[in-house]
Design a protein around this motif. Structure first.
Motif, PDB file in Angstrom:
ATOM      1  N   ASP A  13     -54.714  65.122 -58.747  1.00 26.72           N
ATOM      2  CA  ASP A  13     -56.139  65.432 -58.850  1.00 26.72           C
ATOM      3  C   ASP A  13     -56.386  66.927 -58.748  1.00 26.72           C
ATOM      4  O   ASP A  13     -57.173  67.502 -59.503  1.00 26.72           O
ATOM      5  N   LYS A  14     -55.678  67.556 -57.811  1.00 28.13           N
ATOM      6  CA  LYS A  14     -55.889  68.994 -57.640  1.00 28.13           C
ATOM      7  C   LYS A  14     -55.358  69.772 -58.839  1.00 28.13           C
ATOM      8  O   LYS A  14     -55.971  70.725 -59.314  1.00 28.13           O
ATOM      9  N   ASN A  15     -54.189  69.357 -59.386  1.00 26.30           N
ATOM     10  CA  ASN A  15     -53.638  70.012 -60.575  1.00 26.30           C
ATOM     11  C   ASN A  15     -54.607  69.921 -61.763  1.00 26.30           C
ATOM     12  O   ASN A  15     -54.816  70.886 -62.501  1.00 26.30           O
ATOM     13  N   GLN A  16     -55.195  68.747 -61.956  1.00 27.82           N
ATOM     14  CA  GLN A  16     -56.132  68.552 -63.060  1.00 27.82           C
ATOM     15  C   GLN A  16     -57.380  69.411 -62.864  1.00 27.82           C
ATOM     16  O   GLN A  16     -57.902  69.992 -63.810  1.00 27.82           O
ATOM     17  N   HIS A  17     -57.817  69.482 -61.601  1.00 27.35           N
ATOM     18  CA  HIS A  17     -58.987  70.310 -61.292  1.00 27.35           C
ATOM     19  C   HIS A  17     -58.737  71.781 -61.637  1.00 27.35           C
ATOM     20  O   HIS A  17     -59.569  72.445 -62.260  1.00 27.35           O
ATOM     21  N   LYS A  31     -56.481  72.886 -63.766  1.00 26.61           N
ATOM     22  CA  LYS A  31     -56.327  72.984 -65.224  1.00 26.61           C
ATOM     23  C   LYS A  31     -57.687  73.031 -65.906  1.00 26.61           C
ATOM     24  O   LYS A  31     -57.941  73.863 -66.784  1.00 26.61           O
ATOM     25  N   ASP A  32     -58.589  72.135 -65.486  1.00 21.62           N
ATOM     26  CA  ASP A  32     -59.939  72.122 -66.060  1.00 21.62           C
ATOM     27  C   ASP A  32     -60.669  73.434 -65.778  1.00 21.62           C
ATOM     28  O   ASP A  32     -61.396  73.952 -66.620  1.00 21.62           O
ATOM     29  N   LYS A  33     -60.461  73.965 -64.594  1.00 26.23           N
ATOM     30  CA  LYS A  33     -61.119  75.211 -64.214  1.00 26.23           C
ATOM     31  C   LYS A  33     -60.635  76.369 -65.084  1.00 26.23           C
ATOM     32  O   LYS A  33     -61.427  77.202 -65.536  1.00 26.23           O
ATOM     33  N   GLN A  64     -59.336  76.093 -68.138  1.00 26.96           N
ATOM     34  CA  GLN A  64     -59.851  75.892 -69.495  1.00 26.96           C
ATOM     35  C   GLN A  64     -61.302  76.329 -69.601  1.00 26.96           C
ATOM     36  O   GLN A  64     -61.712  76.944 -70.578  1.00 26.96           O
ATOM     37  N   ARG A  65     -62.073  75.988 -68.581  1.00 26.06           N
ATOM     38  CA  ARG A  65     -63.479  76.376 -68.599  1.00 26.06           C
ATOM     39  C   ARG A  65     -63.622  77.897 -68.559  1.00 26.06           C
ATOM     40  O   ARG A  65     -64.473  78.468 -69.248  1.00 26.06           O
ATOM     41  N   TRP A  71     -62.905  79.135 -71.961  1.00 25.65           N
ATOM     42  CA  TRP A  71     -64.024  78.809 -72.856  1.00 25.65           C
ATOM     43  C   TRP A  71     -65.197  79.765 -72.629  1.00 25.65           C
ATOM     44  O   TRP A  71     -65.815  80.253 -73.573  1.00 25.65           O
TER      45      TRP A  71
END
Length: 589
Positions: free
Chosen positions: A58-62, A64-66, A68-69, A72
């Motif tokens: 969950d933390k890794n995905q968070h 990664k999303d951060k 990417q954002r 962007w």
């Protein structure tokens, strides 16, 4: 005694109960604190967890999303900055330079497929802009075409039918020369100076032979030089060629603007109006290039046009062949022998290459001033030219060689997808005025008849150009209250043919040329021009012709007397449409 003992027991009981209550409250508070404020201590470190452990994943995905954002957002900021910069560039007033040559037909450019003539600088503009392959003039002669440039109107409206005179009318019992009848404050130069606040210059052939102050406006020009009718002239102690003089005058204007206009943040408008490649009328040599150009094309053989034949001449209308036609007379000056044809065309091409060199020199000066990328550049000419096709020379008539002229536009506002392309819409010389004014931020006047050509190469092309549509609406509304007409699309082909609307470009146009001297010298001619057929009308003789341009691009085989029902139907439809479009042009003349 009993009473005394009972009172003491009660006191002990009360003390006991209070003490118990305090202890209970303390215990409850401790439990409350434990439940709400203590954090369990993990004995296993997060770094010791496997990658697929739910907490670690969950933390890794968070993270990664951060990331990417963040990327962007950075891209959005960059895109916004680019759009803002582009908007600022579009809002910045553009310089405008018009290279306006003479007697130069559509295929006198290497980029147009001519295998002989060398025009590297104009060809480079083609690669950086748009070349309009079907650009035409509404009247093929110097002074009328130039009056159309200055007014944005057909001959039928500006009425400048004779050089230096305009039309001659009977007023108060005497013949009066009307000169240029359009008010000076409604002409191109005046509008650019007084309404758009441009630094305005003219270098070269004005082509009207009228007082430019009286007819184009007092205080209109920051720089004005009119040169016309010669190739070589003594100036001081040296002989000067007119194209070199045109070039020098253009450079003087740019230096003057750099000193006086640029510091005031005034953009410039300059018309470099070359006399070349016009012949010197009356000089049997006709074309007199610069000395250093004489080695060009020395070893080339100029191709003879396929329609430069006696057969093609014999198929011209009967009134051409009575010995008085000026086109045939000038053919004799230039093309009546093979050797003469070669000599004349080589000198003509040498003068065209000299104009090209001049264009390159002037653009280099703009580059040195840092203004090249903020300048709208237009190259075009006033009319075409017969090079012995149909057994004639010069211009005037509605044939392709006479009415089709070059048009190349390089525009800082041009959308990338249009750069280096060709466009085959029917653009006309009446559109030049509207295009220049629109680039300067001015709507074309309601009295003008052309359209802003930039809608053909900006943003998504012609579709969706709201500003152009609203401008067209305003002019249409003006027409409805001022006696003019905007005709509906032709009934032929389900509206395939039309003179232009808010949502579409024109697919046909009316052509006109007045008679000069007398009807056998230069007879009046008119036409309805389309890409598939062309209808000719010769008013002095009430003579009609019809040509199938798809199958007969040389306009040799007149279909007027054809018994083919398709041709007869086409003749009837085009004759009717011709009258409609002619009425539009003359609706307030």
């Amino acid at each position: 005694m009993v009473r005394q003992i009972g009172s003491g027991s009660s006191r002990i009981l009360v003390i006991f109960m209070i003490t118990l209550s305090i202890i209970s409250v303390a215990v409850l508070v401790s439990i409350h604190q434990l439940e709400h404020f203590s954090t369990p201590q993990h004995t296993t470190s997060e770094h010791d967890m496997p990658d697929d452990h739910p907490i670690r994943a969950d933390k890794n995905q968070h993270l990664k999303d951060k990331a990417q954002r963040a990327r962007w957002l950075a891209q959005q900021r960059l895109q916004n900055e680019r759009e803002l910069q582009q908007q600022k560039e579009e809002e910045k007033p553009m310089n405008i330079i018009l290279f306006y040559a003479d007697d130069w037909r559509h295929d006198t450019m290497g980029a147009a497929g001519n295998p002989i003539v060398k025009t590297p600088f104009i060809d480079a503009l083609v690669k950086e802009g748009v070349r309009f392959t079907q650009n035409c003039v509404t009247t093929s002669i110097c002074w009328i075409s130039r009056a159309t440039l200055y007014t944005g109107q057909y001959l039928a409206r500006h009425n400048f039918e004779m050089l230096g005179k305009g039309r001659t009318v009977l007023m108060d019992g005497k013949l009066t020369e009307m000169k240029l009848e359009v008010p000076a404050n409604e002409t191109l130069y005046s509008l650019m100076k007084k309404k758009a606040n441009y630094f305005v210059g003219h270098a070269g052939k004005l082509g009207l032979w009228v007082d430019h102050i009286e007819y184009l406006g007092k205080g209109t020009f920051d720089f004005f030089v009119d040169e016309d009718g010669w190739h070589w002239r003594q100036m001081g102690k040296k002989m000067m060629h007119i194209t070199k003089k045109n070039t020098g005058d253009a450079l003087r204007f740019l230096k003057l603007w750099e000193e006086k206009g640029k510091p005031k943040q005034k953009p410039f408008f300059l018309n470099v109006a070359y006399f070349a490649t016009h012949a010197v009328d009356g000089d049997k040599r006709q074309y007199l290039p610069q000395d250093e150009s004489m080695t060009m094309y020395e070893n080339d053989t100029i191709p003879i046009p396929a329609t430069a034949t006696d057969e093609a001449w014999q198929k011209m209308p009967y009134f051409f062949r009575d010995g008085q036609n000026e086109g045939r007379t000038r053919w004799g000056w230039r093309f009546d022998t093979p050797d003469k044809h070669q000599r004349m065309m080589k000198n003509y091409y040498r003068m065209a290459s000299e104009v090209d060199t001049s264009v390159g020199i002037i653009l280099k000066e703009l580059e040195m001033q840092g203004e090249l990328n903020n300048t709208l550049i237009i190259f075009t000419t006033d009319n075409g030219n017969f090079h012995a096709e149909h057994g004639i020379a010069d211009k005037w008539y509605p044939h392709q060689e006479s009415i089709r002229v070059p048009l190349v536009i390089k525009d800082p506002r041009m959308s990338p997808e249009f750069i280096g392309t060709t466009n085959d819409e029917f653009t006309l010389n009446i559109d030049l005025t509207a295009t220049v004014l629109a680039a300067a931020g001015i709507d074309p006047l309601p009295t003008m008849m052309g359209r802003d050509m930039s809608v053909l190469y900006r943003k998504n092309g012609f579709e969706g150009e709201f500003e152009a549509a609203t401008s067209q609406s305003r002019r249409k509304a003006f027409a409805s209250t001022n006696g003019r007409q905007y005709i509906e699309p032709s009934s032929d082909g389900g509206g395939k043919y039309h003179s232009g609307s808010e949502s579409s470009w024109r697919t046909e146009f009316f052509y006109e040329h007045p008679m000069h001297s007398h009807k056998y010298y230069i007879p009046a001619s008119e036409a309805l021009v389309r890409k598939d057929y062309k209808y000719f009308y010769w008013p002095n003789f009430k003579y009609e012709q019809l040509f199938d341009l798809k199958n007969d691009p040389g306009e040799i085989h007149d279909l007027f007397n054809s018994t083919n029902p398709v041709h007869q139907e086409k003749l009837q439809e085009m004759r009717k449409r011709f009258l409609e479009l002619k009425e539009i042009a003359h609706s307030d003349s």
